[in-house]
Design an enzyme around this catalytic site. Structure first.
Site, PDB file in Angstrom:
ATOM      1  N   ALA A 121      -7.355   5.172   2.236  1.00  0.00           N
ATOM      2  CA  ALA A 121      -8.406   4.781   1.289  1.00  0.00           C
ATOM      3  C   ALA A 121      -9.645   4.200   1.944  1.00  0.00           C
ATOM      4  O   ALA A 121      -9.582   3.496   2.936  1.00  0.00           O
ATOM      5  CB  ALA A 121      -7.898   3.794   0.263  1.00  0.00           C
ATOM      6  N   GLY A 122     -10.772   4.553   1.351  1.00  0.00           N
ATOM      7  CA  GLY A 122     -12.048   3.952   1.723  1.00  0.00           C
ATOM      8  C   GLY A 122     -12.837   4.709   2.766  1.00  0.00           C
ATOM      9  O   GLY A 122     -13.960   4.352   3.077  1.00  0.00           O
ATOM     10  N   GLY A 132     -12.117   5.224  -2.716  1.00  0.00           N
ATOM     11  CA  GLY A 132     -13.291   5.972  -3.148  1.00  0.00           C
ATOM     12  C   GLY A 132     -14.621   5.369  -2.746  1.00  0.00           C
ATOM     13  O   GLY A 132     -15.679   5.893  -3.089  1.00  0.00           O
ATOM     14  N   ASN A 136      -8.860  11.288   0.275  1.00  0.00           N
ATOM     15  CA  ASN A 136      -8.946  12.145  -0.898  1.00  0.00           C
ATOM     16  C   ASN A 136     -10.410  12.353  -1.270  1.00  0.00           C
ATOM     17  O   ASN A 136     -10.986  13.408  -0.997  1.00  0.00           O
ATOM     18  CB  ASN A 136      -8.157  11.543  -2.067  1.00  0.00           C
ATOM     19  CG  ASN A 136      -8.024  12.508  -3.240  1.00  0.00           C
ATOM     20  OD1 ASN A 136      -8.744  13.493  -3.335  1.00  0.00           O
ATOM     21  ND2 ASN A 136      -7.112  12.262  -4.128  1.00  0.00           N
ATOM     22  N   THR A 137     -11.030  11.307  -1.825  1.00  0.00           N
ATOM     23  CA  THR A 137     -12.389  11.458  -2.364  1.00  0.00           C
ATOM     24  C   THR A 137     -13.388  11.996  -1.340  1.00  0.00           C
ATOM     25  O   THR A 137     -14.237  12.823  -1.690  1.00  0.00           O
ATOM     26  CB  THR A 137     -12.882  10.100  -2.895  1.00  0.00           C
ATOM     27  OG1 THR A 137     -11.816   9.504  -3.619  1.00  0.00           O
ATOM     28  CG2 THR A 137     -14.070  10.269  -3.808  1.00  0.00           C
ATOM     29  N   LYS A 183       4.557   7.189  -2.424  1.00  0.00           N
ATOM     30  CA  LYS A 183       3.426   6.336  -2.063  1.00  0.00           C
ATOM     31  C   LYS A 183       3.287   5.310  -3.172  1.00  0.00           C
ATOM     32  O   LYS A 183       3.037   5.659  -4.324  1.00  0.00           O
ATOM     33  CB  LYS A 183       2.142   7.152  -1.917  1.00  0.00           C
ATOM     34  CG  LYS A 183       0.946   6.242  -1.637  1.00  0.00           C
ATOM     35  CD  LYS A 183      -0.370   6.981  -1.543  1.00  0.00           C
ATOM     36  CE  LYS A 183      -1.502   5.975  -1.739  1.00  0.00           C
ATOM     37  NZ  LYS A 183      -2.818   6.618  -1.784  1.00  0.00           N
TER      38      LYS A 183
END
Lengths: 257, 334
Positions: free
Chosen positions: A183-184, A156, A205-206, A95
């Site tokens: 993301a986001g 995040g 992830n976050t 990635k």
């Protein structure tokens, strides 16, 4: 769905950073049903295999690892990190993140294309973390990328899909390239929305790692991804301006007097 | 407790707390430490020394707060330098959402405004409009606290022998308490090291009377006043077992945080850069395990001073419970 010839049944990819503990991370991965997990490689962990204890916990799950050049700000850094990752995790998948702005962690798309070309020529199978920009996407495909990972919003930020129009148009332009919103995302409905647009998968992830209960949130995202995918396949309606009554109004039986 | 002879291996915060707890319950205790002086080779030496169970609650298991809350009284009783001034949590305006989220995930705090911030920490007046104040939390200087424990032990006739390396199997005594931290991974294969880095600066222009946490997207950052113009800024958490000095990247992030808290930190003198590995199990919670006459107390992770008193009680309770029935060496293995 396949990435570089690898067939996968789960459309949820999970990051492994920032969980309260490795034990909770492992439970969250199981609850998510993810078959691919990203592992960010910082150079201090790569040297002398100093991150081995942590990675062995992840390896023990028997999943496919997608190493990540997280936090790299230059082409050279990203390429070096990718090489280190290939050696450590014994995979050609990478990635690719080349960060251009420290506040928004927005990809440096110029560096990204350059690094993607270098790595693809070197035999890597590149998963570029990019914006929803069509022309950049085109250049990445030219450079050899066979998967694209546009952002939903800054890493995040939990804002969801910032530019639905852009993402939809990217999907329309690349019907044959696996597209992953990366993301986001903050809540499961964001993931469902991405899947309803016809995206092949989402990467989180976050949103899971920092939820009050990461395991339960992982499960919620898995359900949302499944729901969004099913909805896409079931060909949803287009929004319209006027009501479209679901029952006939003419000749309706008059109730009362 | 029967008057057992007990050897504690390791004079970090885990070992010293265990020794004091066991001596307090009447055991004959001796501490051995392979380092030649207090703190040498011990990650407790690099600790922040915050006794902040409710701040920790925002990002860790509820057990940490439950077991950690009683440590404030324990330390106050054994180390008079324990400061019970609470702690303050702030965020830069761009990270304001993180402060709200932090508040949602914990308890025992007050939302305070600019006036209250100014009255608590006059040097921070005008710098933040909102903060979280945790009035019941405390902090201490870990190095002084460890020295105080050694002194207390001496008063109770418990020797701490430095420069003595013993394996738990070879150690004398009816019972051995293995508090070697990461060194014990030869017998605890699921123990891992989590790298942490910290900076100590001297800044005469600023006075703080309590730890200040600054919410940061990547690092749980805090600045702890150590008196005489000294401040400890910590601490990174990296899943790496690399030894060696603090990295430039980490140091820059830590120093940036101090500078963001108050520009006067820009003129501070860097006194020390530290880096070490915290011993942790997979759930980041401490454990006591028994193997014959050896008890292994380990895995305090980033909560050494917060959780060591509770860990010591657990060790002492285990020994007491076992010895009410039979002699330790004959008991079956755990």
């Amino acid at each position: 769905m396949s990435f570089y010839g690898v067939e996968l049944s789960s459309r949820l990819l999970l990051g492994t950073a920032r969980y309260p503990s490795p034990a909770i991370l492992v439970e969250a991965i199981k609850a998510s049903g993810a078959e691919v997990v990203t592992v960010s490689l910082r150079r201090e962990s790569g040297a002398d295999r100093a991150g081995q204890s942590f990675w062995s916990l992840i390896r023990a799950l028997g999943l496919r690892v997608l190493p990540n050049t997280a936090g790299c700000h230059s082409v050279k850094e990203a390429v070096t990190t990718a090489h280190m990752a290939r050696e450590l995790f014994d995979t050609t998948w990478i990635k690719l993140e080349v960060i251009g702005d420290a506040d928004t962690l927005q990809p440096d798309v110029f560096g990204l294309v350059e690094a993607a070309r270098i790595l693809a020529e070197d035999g890597f199978e590149v998963f570029p973390y990019t914006t929803e920009d069509l022309v950049v996407a085109d250049r990445l495909v030219e450079a050899g990328c066979r998967v694209l990972m546009p952002w939903g919003a800054p890493i995040g930020s939990a804002r969801g899909l910032n530019n639905v129009y852009g993402l939809r148009s990217l999907r329309a332009h690349f019907p044959d390239i696996p597209l992953v919103v990366d993301a986001g995302l903050g809540v499961p409905s964001h993931a469902a929305a991405a899947m309803e647009l016809g995206y092949d998968a989402v990467l989180l992830n976050t949103a899971v790692a920092e939820a009050g209960d990461p395991v339960e949130m992982a499960r919620a995202f898995a359900l949302a991804v499944e729901a969004g995918r099913a909805a896409y396949l079931a060909q949803p309606l287009e929004p319209r301006d006027m009501a479209a009554p679901s029952t006939p109004v003419i000749g309706k039986a008059a109730l009362g007097d | 407790m029967k008057r057992h002879s007990i050897t504690v291996i390791g004079a970090g915060v885990a070992g010293l707390c265990c020794a004091l707890e066991l001596a307090g319950r009447g055991a004959r205790v001796e501490v051995v430490e392979r380092g030649r002086a207090l703190g040498e080779g011990s990650c407790s030496w690099q600790a922040g020394g915050m006794l902040a169970p409710w701040c920790e609650r925002a990002t860790t298991d509820a057990v940490v707060a439950e077991r950690g809350a009683s440590s404030i009284d324990w330390w106050s009783q054994h180390f008079p330098g324990t400061a019970r001034n609470g702690s303050l949590v702030v965020a830069q305006p761009r990270d304001a959402a993180d402060l709200t989220r932090f508040a949602q995930r914990t308890e025992r705090f007050d939302w305070i405004g600019a006036d209250r911030i100014a009255s608590l920490e006059p040097d921070l007046a005008g710098r933040y409009r909102r903060a979280l104040f945790f009035p019941d939390e405390a902090h201490l200087d870990p190095r002084r606290a460890l020295a105080a424990l050694v002194k207390r032990l001496a008063e109770r006739g418990v020797p701490v022998r430095f420069g003595v390396e013993l394996s738990p199997d070879a150690a004398p005594g009816d019972i051995v308490v293995d508090c070697r931290g990461l060194v014990a991974r030869d017998v605890l294969p699921d123990l891992r090291g989590v790298r942490g880095e910290m900076v100590v600066v001297r800044c005469r222009d600023i006075t703080l009377t309590r730890p200040v946490r600054m919410l940061h997207p990547r690092i749980p950052l805090y600045i702890v006043p150590r008196g005489e113009g000294l401040f400890m800024i910590g601490a990174t958490m990296i899943e790496s077992e690399q030894r060696g000095a603090a990295s430039v990247r980490s140091t820059v992030e830590l120093l940036n945080a101090a500078y963001a808290l108050h520009p006067a930190f820009g003129e501070a003198e860097i006194v020390e850069l530290g880096a070490d590995l915290r011993p942790a199990f997979a759930d980041n919670l401490p454990q006591v395990r028994r193997e014959g006459r050896v008890l292994r107390a380990n895995g305090l992770f980033r909560h050494g001073f917060l959780l060591a008193p509770a860990l010591a009680r657990q060790v002492a309770d285990t020994i007491q419970m076992e010895t009410n029935h039979a002699d330790i060496p004959e008991r079956r293995r755990a």
